[in-house]
Scaffold this motif. Structure first.
Motif, PDB file in Angstrom:
ATOM      1  N   UNK A   1      -2.970  -8.270   7.044  1.00  0.00           N
ATOM      2  CA  UNK A   1      -1.643  -7.752   7.266  1.00  0.00           C
ATOM      3  C   UNK A   1      -1.751  -6.232   7.399  1.00  0.00           C
ATOM      4  N   UNK A   2      -1.226  -5.697   8.493  1.00  0.00           N
ATOM      5  CA  UNK A   2      -1.313  -4.271   8.795  1.00  0.00           C
ATOM      6  C   UNK A   2      -0.319  -3.450   7.974  1.00  0.00           C
ATOM      7  N   UNK A   3       0.917  -3.905   7.899  1.00  0.00           N
ATOM      8  CA  UNK A   3       1.973  -3.161   7.215  1.00  0.00           C
ATOM      9  C   UNK A   3       1.988  -3.451   5.719  1.00  0.00           C
ATOM     10  N   UNK A   4       2.579  -2.525   4.981  1.00  0.00           N
ATOM     11  CA  UNK A   4       2.767  -2.719   3.545  1.00  0.00           C
ATOM     12  C   UNK A   4       3.877  -3.743   3.323  1.00  0.00           C
ATOM     13  N   UNK A   5       3.880  -4.335   2.144  1.00  0.00           N
ATOM     14  CA  UNK A   5       4.961  -5.246   1.761  1.00  0.00           C
ATOM     15  C   UNK A   5       5.364  -4.892   0.335  1.00  0.00           C
ATOM     16  N   UNK A   6       6.369  -5.554  -0.165  1.00  0.00           N
ATOM     17  CA  UNK A   6       6.814  -5.291  -1.544  1.00  0.00           C
ATOM     18  C   UNK A   6       5.760  -5.736  -2.566  1.00  0.00           C
ATOM     19  N   UNK A   7       4.831  -6.608  -2.162  1.00  0.00           N
ATOM     20  CA  UNK A   7       3.812  -7.138  -3.078  1.00  0.00           C
ATOM     21  C   UNK A   7       2.478  -6.408  -2.991  1.00  0.00           C
ATOM     22  N   UNK A   8       2.089  -5.944  -1.775  1.00  0.00           N
ATOM     23  CA  UNK A   8       0.754  -5.374  -1.573  1.00  0.00           C
ATOM     24  C   UNK A   8       0.804  -4.256  -0.533  1.00  0.00           C
ATOM     25  N   UNK A   9      -0.220  -3.439  -0.566  1.00  0.00           N
ATOM     26  CA  UNK A   9      -0.394  -2.459   0.499  1.00  0.00           C
ATOM     27  C   UNK A   9      -1.092  -3.152   1.653  1.00  0.00           C
ATOM     28  N   UNK A  10      -0.750  -2.767   2.870  1.00  0.00           N
ATOM     29  CA  UNK A  10      -1.359  -3.356   4.061  1.00  0.00           C
ATOM     30  C   UNK A  10      -2.708  -2.744   4.366  1.00  0.00           C
ATOM     31  N   UNK A  11      -3.358  -3.254   5.396  1.00  0.00           N
ATOM     32  CA  UNK A  11      -4.717  -2.828   5.735  1.00  0.00           C
ATOM     33  C   UNK A  11      -4.792  -1.359   6.139  1.00  0.00           C
ATOM     34  N   UNK A  12      -3.762  -0.840   6.786  1.00  0.00           N
ATOM     35  CA  UNK A  12      -3.794   0.570   7.184  1.00  0.00           C
ATOM     36  C   UNK A  12      -3.747   1.464   5.945  1.00  0.00           C
ATOM     37  N   UNK A  13      -2.845   1.183   5.014  1.00  0.00           N
ATOM     38  CA  UNK A  13      -2.755   1.975   3.779  1.00  0.00           C
ATOM     39  C   UNK A  13      -4.047   1.888   2.974  1.00  0.00           C
ATOM     40  N   UNK A  14      -4.617   0.686   2.885  1.00  0.00           N
ATOM     41  CA  UNK A  14      -5.862   0.515   2.142  1.00  0.00           C
ATOM     42  C   UNK A  14      -7.008   1.287   2.796  1.00  0.00           C
ATOM     43  N   UNK A  15      -7.069   1.246   4.124  1.00  0.00           N
ATOM     44  CA  UNK A  15      -8.136   1.963   4.832  1.00  0.00           C
ATOM     45  C   UNK A  15      -8.014   3.464   4.599  1.00  0.00           C
ATOM     46  N   UNK A  16      -6.794   3.998   4.747  1.00  0.00           N
ATOM     47  CA  UNK A  16      -6.589   5.418   4.466  1.00  0.00           C
ATOM     48  C   UNK A  16      -7.014   5.744   3.027  1.00  0.00           C
ATOM     49  N   UNK A  17      -6.559   4.942   2.076  1.00  0.00           N
ATOM     50  CA  UNK A  17      -6.836   5.210   0.658  1.00  0.00           C
ATOM     51  C   UNK A  17      -8.330   5.255   0.379  1.00  0.00           C
ATOM     52  N   UNK A  18      -9.048   4.214   0.770  1.00  0.00           N
ATOM     53  CA  UNK A  18     -10.459   4.117   0.401  1.00  0.00           C
ATOM     54  C   UNK A  18     -11.348   5.043   1.223  1.00  0.00           C
ATOM     55  N   UNK A  19     -11.020   5.257   2.489  1.00  0.00           N
ATOM     56  CA  UNK A  19     -11.783   6.206   3.301  1.00  0.00           C
ATOM     57  C   UNK A  19     -11.625   7.610   2.726  1.00  0.00           C
ATOM     58  N   UNK A  20     -10.406   7.971   2.386  1.00  0.00           N
ATOM     59  CA  UNK A  20     -10.175   9.293   1.818  1.00  0.00           C
ATOM     60  C   UNK A  20     -10.773   9.405   0.419  1.00  0.00           C
ATOM     61  N   UNK A  21     -10.773   8.333  -0.345  1.00  0.00           N
ATOM     62  CA  UNK A  21     -11.394   8.366  -1.674  1.00  0.00           C
ATOM     63  C   UNK A  21     -12.882   8.688  -1.557  1.00  0.00           C
ATOM     64  N   UNK A  22     -13.554   8.055  -0.611  1.00  0.00           N
ATOM     65  CA  UNK A  22     -14.990   8.317  -0.411  1.00  0.00           C
ATOM     66  C   UNK A  22     -15.208   9.755   0.050  1.00  0.00           C
TER      67      UNK A  22
END
Length: 173
Positions: A1-22
């Protein structure tokens, strides 16, 4: 799932988060320059990329902020008791991630050093610029403050996962 939802962050948010974390983790190796004046493997192999990675992080944080704005109404909800604190913490993290590369650029501009990122000239060497040097002097204190915020962010994620045993961390995994 690309977009965020009320339950989880989507793939785009996760990619930004973890790429920037590294990449931010890589940037923190710059603290290694304070050991033996950077005369070691970390100082000689990872730290020379500091300006280029910082420039990349500036681009990523602008893109990430734009993405967050498009997703703001469908992101996972926070517990009402801590929602303002969580928003403040994330706001400070985003501010730090934006200010770090900007003040880093001011170090280079203010010192008249010029700036090259990934072998592309961002701006040429020139005269020292006092106001830019003054803003650039905030780079190091902001690095320490952002490091404290990052440690707090990681700590809270681990507390949610191992102590409170809720799904907060799983939303970003």
């Amino acid at each position: 799932m690309k977009n965020d939802s009320k339950e989880r962050y989507g793939s785009v948010s996760k990619t930004f988060h973890w790429l920037m974390a590294v990449l931010i983790g890589w940037q923190l190796f710059k603290f290694g320059d304070r050991i033996a004046e950077g005369e070691h493997w970390v100082g000689e192999t990872l730290v020379p990329w500091h300006v280029s990675i910082g420039t990349l992080l500036l681009i990523l944080i602008v893109m990430r902020l734009a993405w967050v704005m498009t997703q703001r109404h469908q992101r996972p909800a926070q517990e009402p008791a801590t929602a303002k604190l969580v928003k403040a913490g994330h706001g400070l993290l985003f501010a730090g991630m934006l200010l770090m590369p900007l003040t880093g650029m001011m170090v280079m501009l203010g010192g008249g050093y010029g700036m090259t990122a990934f072998d592309l000239e961002v701006f040429a060497k020139g005269e020292e610029i006092a106001w830019a040097a003054t803003l650039g002097s905030l780079h190091s204190p902001l690095a320490w403050a952002l490091t404290v915020l990052i440690i707090g962010h990681i700590s809270m994620a681990l507390i949610h996962h191992f102590v409170q045993r809720d799904d907060t961390l799983k939303r970003m995994l």
